[in-house]
Design a protein around this motif. Structure first.
Motif, PDB file in Angstrom:
ATOM      1  N   GLY A   9      -6.369   6.121   2.945  1.00  0.00           N
ATOM      2  CA  GLY A   9      -5.730   5.184   2.025  1.00  0.00           C
ATOM      3  C   GLY A   9      -4.238   5.408   2.011  1.00  0.00           C
ATOM      4  O   GLY A   9      -3.760   6.517   2.279  1.00  0.00           O
ATOM      5  N   ASP A  10      -3.497   4.348   1.701  1.00  0.00           N
ATOM      6  CA  ASP A  10      -2.043   4.459   1.636  1.00  0.00           C
ATOM      7  C   ASP A  10      -1.617   5.298   0.437  1.00  0.00           C
ATOM      8  O   ASP A  10      -0.534   5.890   0.427  1.00  0.00           O
ATOM      9  CB  ASP A  10      -1.419   3.064   1.497  1.00  0.00           C
ATOM     10  CG  ASP A  10      -1.503   2.284   2.800  1.00  0.00           C
ATOM     11  OD1 ASP A  10      -1.818   2.891   3.831  1.00  0.00           O
ATOM     12  OD2 ASP A  10      -1.244   1.073   2.776  1.00  0.00           O
ATOM     13  N   ARG A  11      -2.464   5.308  -0.590  1.00  0.00           N
ATOM     14  CA  ARG A  11      -2.146   6.075  -1.793  1.00  0.00           C
ATOM     15  C   ARG A  11      -3.444   6.659  -2.322  1.00  0.00           C
ATOM     16  O   ARG A  11      -4.414   5.931  -2.540  1.00  0.00           O
ATOM     17  CB  ARG A  11      -1.503   5.144  -2.824  1.00  0.00           C
ATOM     18  CG  ARG A  11      -0.910   5.839  -4.028  1.00  0.00           C
ATOM     19  CD  ARG A  11      -0.118   4.848  -4.885  1.00  0.00           C
ATOM     20  NE  ARG A  11       0.577   5.543  -5.963  1.00  0.00           N
ATOM     21  CZ  ARG A  11       1.444   4.951  -6.794  1.00  0.00           C
ATOM     22  NH1 ARG A  11       1.715   3.661  -6.664  1.00  0.00           N
ATOM     23  NH2 ARG A  11       2.044   5.630  -7.744  1.00  0.00           N
ATOM     24  N   VAL A  12      -3.470   7.958  -2.509  1.00  0.00           N
ATOM     25  CA  VAL A  12      -4.686   8.638  -2.964  1.00  0.00           C
ATOM     26  C   VAL A  12      -4.358   9.431  -4.223  1.00  0.00           C
ATOM     27  O   VAL A  12      -3.361  10.158  -4.278  1.00  0.00           O
ATOM     28  CB  VAL A  12      -5.255   9.573  -1.867  1.00  0.00           C
ATOM     29  CG1 VAL A  12      -6.474  10.339  -2.383  1.00  0.00           C
ATOM     30  CG2 VAL A  12      -5.623   8.757  -0.637  1.00  0.00           C
ATOM     31  N   SER A  13      -5.200   9.258  -5.233  1.00  0.00           N
ATOM     32  CA  SER A  13      -4.987   9.906  -6.523  1.00  0.00           C
ATOM     33  C   SER A  13      -6.070  10.947  -6.752  1.00  0.00           C
ATOM     34  O   SER A  13      -7.258  10.642  -6.686  1.00  0.00           O
ATOM     35  CB  SER A  13      -5.043   8.840  -7.623  1.00  0.00           C
ATOM     36  OG  SER A  13      -4.862   9.413  -8.885  1.00  0.00           O
ATOM     37  N   LYS A  30       1.413   9.330  -2.104  1.00  0.00           N
ATOM     38  CA  LYS A  30       1.842   8.051  -1.526  1.00  0.00           C
ATOM     39  C   LYS A  30       2.165   8.300  -0.067  1.00  0.00           C
ATOM     40  O   LYS A  30       3.233   8.820   0.267  1.00  0.00           O
ATOM     41  CB  LYS A  30       3.054   7.509  -2.286  1.00  0.00           C
ATOM     42  CG  LYS A  30       2.729   7.204  -3.739  1.00  0.00           C
ATOM     43  CD  LYS A  30       3.971   6.860  -4.552  1.00  0.00           C
ATOM     44  CE  LYS A  30       4.356   5.420  -4.400  1.00  0.00           C
ATOM     45  NZ  LYS A  30       5.327   4.988  -5.461  1.00  0.00           N
ATOM     46  N   ARG A  31       1.236   7.923   0.804  1.00  0.00           N
ATOM     47  CA  ARG A  31       1.318   8.326   2.202  1.00  0.00           C
ATOM     48  C   ARG A  31       2.231   7.471   3.052  1.00  0.00           C
ATOM     49  O   ARG A  31       2.592   7.864   4.161  1.00  0.00           O
ATOM     50  CB  ARG A  31      -0.096   8.341   2.796  1.00  0.00           C
ATOM     51  CG  ARG A  31      -0.963   9.430   2.162  1.00  0.00           C
ATOM     52  CD  ARG A  31      -2.411   9.305   2.575  1.00  0.00           C
ATOM     53  NE  ARG A  31      -3.211  10.430   2.055  1.00  0.00           N
ATOM     54  CZ  ARG A  31      -4.530  10.483   2.148  1.00  0.00           C
ATOM     55  NH1 ARG A  31      -5.195   9.503   2.710  1.00  0.00           N
ATOM     56  NH2 ARG A  31      -5.188  11.521   1.657  1.00  0.00           N
ATOM     57  N   THR A  32       2.559   6.281   2.579  1.00  0.00           N
ATOM     58  CA  THR A  32       3.353   5.384   3.426  1.00  0.00           C
ATOM     59  C   THR A  32       4.753   5.151   2.864  1.00  0.00           C
ATOM     60  O   THR A  32       5.487   4.316   3.374  1.00  0.00           O
ATOM     61  CB  THR A  32       2.649   4.018   3.573  1.00  0.00           C
ATOM     62  OG1 THR A  32       2.510   3.445   2.273  1.00  0.00           O
ATOM     63  CG2 THR A  32       1.276   4.177   4.203  1.00  0.00           C
ATOM     64  N   VAL A  33       5.108   5.876   1.822  1.00  0.00           N
ATOM     65  CA  VAL A  33       6.407   5.666   1.191  1.00  0.00           C
ATOM     66  C   VAL A  33       7.165   6.986   1.151  1.00  0.00           C
ATOM     67  O   VAL A  33       6.612   8.020   0.781  1.00  0.00           O
ATOM     68  CB  VAL A  33       6.233   5.140  -0.258  1.00  0.00           C
ATOM     69  CG1 VAL A  33       7.589   4.882  -0.890  1.00  0.00           C
ATOM     70  CG2 VAL A  33       5.392   3.878  -0.275  1.00  0.00           C
ATOM     71  N   GLU A  34       8.422   6.925   1.514  1.00  0.00           N
ATOM     72  CA  GLU A  34       9.310   8.079   1.378  1.00  0.00           C
ATOM     73  C   GLU A  34      10.145   7.910   0.113  1.00  0.00           C
ATOM     74  O   GLU A  34      10.383   6.789  -0.327  1.00  0.00           O
ATOM     75  CB  GLU A  34      10.274   8.163   2.572  1.00  0.00           C
ATOM     76  CG  GLU A  34       9.645   8.549   3.883  1.00  0.00           C
ATOM     77  CD  GLU A  34       9.367  10.041   3.969  1.00  0.00           C
ATOM     78  OE1 GLU A  34      10.031  10.813   3.250  1.00  0.00           O
ATOM     79  OE2 GLU A  34       8.484  10.422   4.747  1.00  0.00           O
TER      80      GLU A  34
END
Lengths: 103, 103, 103, 103
Positions: free
Chosen positions: B65-69, D77-81
């Motif tokens: 996922g792009d964001r994982v909590s 947040k894996r795709t955002v710096e």
């Protein structure tokens, strides 16, 4: 019921907390909720989030102690009906086995 | 086992999370832990806290996922042995009934 | 004020959450609380725990979304007066330096 | 840095926790993280989630006590710096004012 939450209420005490935790659990009886205690808290289901906050508040107040620590984590699915247990069922459908292990 | 934790790992997605949550649960199989998933997370027991952190890390990484909590709540009772279920038993002893209701 | 809490309210959405989080923060204005937002939530102080639960409920309701996730962690020190900032001051007294780093 | 977390580590003790909390904070110095303590925990930023889990584990181990309670909440947040402070900036842009009040 569509709102699911995890509630943990505990006095900060070096002795056993079980008696005080029992008071918190018992306070939930005054609300229109389903609940079940696990080793890390109590899963609560209700039809609306206001009931969850009111029940959590009552549980917190029911615990005696100079310092009381509460954690409330709410998952409010507003457009979906269905019991909380379906969340575990859906995970187990993907797993193809019960979502537990190491026993 | 003496360390008990509650682990919740979920992708921040508007669709169903169940498939990704199943990957997180499955990742726990690689560790010396007992675990059981409830509607708000997975209760994990281990002999030491390092195993809990390692298992939680693996579960987090297993989710795409792009964001994982992730939320990890640990109760590390360092001087007491005993299964996590005893925590619920002790509360039920005080309640004089099962720690669930509303069904 | 003696009750300190950390509140996180967020819609489960793949887009930016900032606008909805702003609504949750703004809802706190209707209550007798002090608050300050950090990157993981908002620290709330109040004189009594009922105000904290009421403010958290209002913040949760202020957020629009099909699914809203809230975490509320409360530290209710019932026998001690003093601002929440004293908790950080006490840690810094032990550290002998500010409780931050890596900048 | 793209992974942001909130870490709370505390001994379950009726006395002051500040000295033990200071040990947990100090343990973060051994890792490539930015961190800042608030009244409810320490916000940690790192480039990868493995560093966050390792730092949280070290902080937990640094605290002495018969029973230690830890909460770790991670936003990966894996795709955002971008620095964690931008999350607060974005909320304040929507609010049109600082995200604090009641002072």
């Amino acid at each position: 019921m569509t709102v699911v939450a995890l509630l943990s209420v505990a006095p900060v005490t070096e002795g056993s907390m079980a008696g005080e935790v029992a008071k918190a659990v018992d306070a939930l009886e005054g609300f229109d909720v389903r609940y079940e205690t696990n080793p890390m808290g109590t899963v609560i289901e209700a039809d609306d989030v206001g009931t969850v906050f009111a029940a959590a508040h009552a549980a917190h107040e029911a615990v005696d102690g100079d310092r009381v620590s509460t954690v409330l984590k709410i998952d409010d699915k507003r457009t979906v009906e269905g019991p909380a247990g379906e969340k575990v069922d859906a995970v187990e459908d993907h797993l193809g086995r019960p979502a537990r292990g190491g026993e």
